[in-house]
Design a protein around this motif. Structure first.
Motif, PDB file in Angstrom:
ATOM      1  N   SER A  45       0.839  -1.211   0.000  1.00 17.58           N
ATOM      2  CA  SER A  45       0.000   0.000   0.000  1.00 17.58           C
ATOM      3  C   SER A  45       0.863   1.245   0.000  1.00 17.58           C
ATOM      4  CB  SER A  45      -0.903   0.033   1.228  1.00 17.58           C
ATOM      5  OG  SER A  45      -1.766  -1.068   1.221  1.00 17.58           O
ATOM      6  N   ASP A 174      -5.817  -0.584  -4.680  1.00 23.31           N
ATOM      7  CA  ASP A 174      -5.226  -1.126  -3.456  1.00 23.31           C
ATOM      8  C   ASP A 174      -6.193  -2.125  -2.827  1.00 23.31           C
ATOM      9  OD1 ASP A 174      -3.749  -1.732  -1.271  1.00 23.31           O
ATOM     10  OD2 ASP A 174      -3.731   0.288  -0.407  1.00 23.31           O
ATOM     11  N   GLU A 175      -5.964  -3.382  -3.074  1.00 24.89           N
ATOM     12  CA  GLU A 175      -6.833  -4.445  -2.546  1.00 24.89           C
ATOM     13  C   GLU A 175      -8.307  -4.089  -2.675  1.00 24.89           C
ATOM     14  OE1 GLU A 175      -5.743  -6.542   0.896  1.00 24.89           O
ATOM     15  OE2 GLU A 175      -3.757  -5.614   1.030  1.00 24.89           O
TER      16      GLU A 175
HETATM   17 MG   LIG Z   1      -2.167  -2.604   2.225  1.00 31.39          MG
END
Ligand SMILES: [Mg+2]
Ligand SMILES: Nc1ncnc2c1ncn2[C@@H]1O[C@H](COP(=O)(O)OP(=O)(O)OP(=O)(O)O)[C@@H](O)[C@H]1O
Lengths: 257, 221
Positions: A45, A174-175
């Motif tokens: 991240s 991000d995810e």
């Molecule tokens: Mg992360």
């Protein structure tokens, strides 16, 4: 060889004494789809957030089409003006794990916001464009709803539409499915796959290894404060060369059959 | 002991009360607008990345929160003209005392409201290219203000009631007019009862309206 769309040069970041990564170099060509994998806390991240300056890198630079829009001075400050950063962020769209929709605006308002406030578009035109983006993610009938009325999967698709409305050259994810019910993961991955088929450039942090394998043109495995192993999905995910990558994949596939 | 209420002696002077009410409302509106606006800027000052601005804003808040408004009004009226070559009217002195005090409290309310907005909201706005100022104006403040409406309403009510302090420098508002009527007719009980009632009658509906506004704004949550 053509100029990379995005170049990370010697990017480094620490939080206090906690070194997250250093010396990260990465070239992203137009049409590349890069999947970033790595253990929790490995800095995926943080790396992604340095690309659009939500996090301030300590060292290195970010270039778009050869123009350095983000330069660190080695002291945790940026040698970039707010104008540079806003320009950078308009060219790099981002989709967050927690959606981060604006709860006080309708769905269409969320998507139109950047066009109105950042681009100065009239609100009528912006809403028209927002409607088109919402249809693209299959939510053409939700424009007037407030985000609180949507399911997680729908929220994430609105967030994708919001990013797309700004015509970014690169999309960062991000995810995007980690906060979702398993039953809702598919609809979001479906939209991302559709964007991939359109040839969009994207960088995707994910734990969905199967999806990364099918959609990515390149896989980056992050460990030991940097890019630990990189290559095609075939190379990195099927035939990992280095021990931590092998270990990570073994752990993730233990319960998959 | 039975007391013979004699409200007629108050209502005979209704015009004096009406003038007082006009003065009260004028002071209230000016202090409300000035105090709430200045409060927002002081709150932003406390979040600035410029250290001197943070320091100045913090000093402002602590100074005006921790000194009595009554003293401030008297100070602006009697002391300031000694230090600076300016003539200060009772109205000005009251505005300064009440607004600056309210700004200090309002600043803390705004600051709390802004801080309560999740960092993800800032990030999402910055990520589509909004500047810090745009993010504040379009994303953060609209949400923060919804959350702090009850606290700001309290402040507004407080400002309205603080207006009575202006009578200390003989500014013509309800309290001042009441004092006058009471001293001429020897009927303080009736006069102050009526004044309390006027405050209640004006403030209560305003508070109800803000409750309704609050409910309407909460629709999207
Ligand atoms: Mg992360
Ligand atoms: N704002 C912050 N302040 C201090 N430390 C941070 C901050 N953000 C991240 N870190 C630290 O930086 C390291 C990398 O975090 P990061 O969130 O980038 O990892 P990640 O690979 O995304 O993990 P996950 O898979 O759990 O999302 C971790 O050690 C984390 O504790």
């Amino acid at each position: 060889m053509s100029e990379p769309l995005l170049r990370l040069g010697g990017l480094g970041k620490s939080f206090g004494t906690n070194l997250v990564f250093s010396g990260v170099d990465l070239d992203v060509m137009p049409g590349d789809r890069i999947a970033i994998l790595g253990a929790s806390g490995s800095g995926k991240s943080t790396l992604l957030r340095c690309i659009n300056a939500l996090e301030t890198p300590d060292e290195g630079l970010v270039k778009i089409n050869g123009t350095p829009l983000l330069k660190a001075d080695g002291k945790g400050r940026l040698r970039s003006t707010e104008r540079d950063l806003c320009a950078l962020r308009q060219r790099v769209g981002m989709v967050f794990q927690q959606f981060n929709l604006f709860p006080h605006m309708t769905v269409a308002g969320n998507v139109a916001e950047g066009l109105v406030t950042v681009r100065g578009m009239s609100s009528g035109k912006a809403l028209e464009r927002a409607q088109a983006e919402l249809e693209r993610v299959g939510l053409g009938d939700k424009g007037d709803a407030y985000p609180s009325r949507l399911s997680g999967g729908q929220k994430q698709r609105v967030a994708i539409a919001r990013a797309l409305a700004m015509d970014p050259e690169i999309l960062l994810f991000d995810e995007p499915t980690s906060a979702l019910d398993p039953a809702l993961v598919g609809e979001v991955l479906g939209v991302i796959e559709q964007l991939a088929n359109e040839g969009r450039t994207m960088i995707l942090v994910t734990h969905e290894i199967g999806f990364a394998y099918h959609v990515a043109t390149r896989v980056v495995f992050v460990a030991e404060h940097g890019i630990y192993e990189t290559g095609t999905p075939e190379e990195v995910l099927k035939h990992p060369a280095r021990p931590l990558t092998q270990q990570f994949l073994a752990d993730h596939q233990r319960f998959q059959f | 002991m039975t007391y013979h209420w004699n409200f007629a002696s108050v209502f005979d002077n209704w015009w004096a009360l009406a003038i007082g009410l006009a003065g009260t409302l004028k002071l209230f509106v000016v202090c409300l607008v000035f105090g709430m606006t200045l409060g927002l800027f002081v709150a932003l000052g406390r979040r600035s990345h410029r250290r001197w601005l943070r320091w100045l804003s913090t000093f402002f808040v602590e100074f005006f929160r921790n000194t009595p408004v009554l003293v401030q009004i008297l100070w602006f009226y009697y002391a300031l003209p000694i230090l600076a070559p300016i003539e200060i009217s009772p109205f000005m002195a009251a505005i300064l005392g009440i607004s600056l005090n309210s700004a200090a409290y309002a600043a803390e309310i705004y600051r709390g409201g802004i801080q309560s907005i999740e960092p993800g909201q800032w990030e999402a706005a910055r990520a589509i290219g909004m500047t810090g100022a745009q993010t504040l104006r379009r994303i953060v403040l609209p949400q923060a203000i919804r959350r702090i409406i009850p606290a700001l309403t309290n402040r507004g009510v407080e400002i309205f009631k603080m207006s009575t302090l202006a009578s200390v420098v003989a500014y013509v508002e309800l309290m001042q007019q009441g004092k006058l009527i009471a001293s001429l007719n020897f009927n303080p009980l009736e006069v102050y009862t009526v004044i309390a009632a006027i405050f209640l009658i004006i403030l209560y509906p305003i508070v109800r309206v803000t409750y309704a506004v609050e409910r309407r704004l909460a629709r999207s949550d």
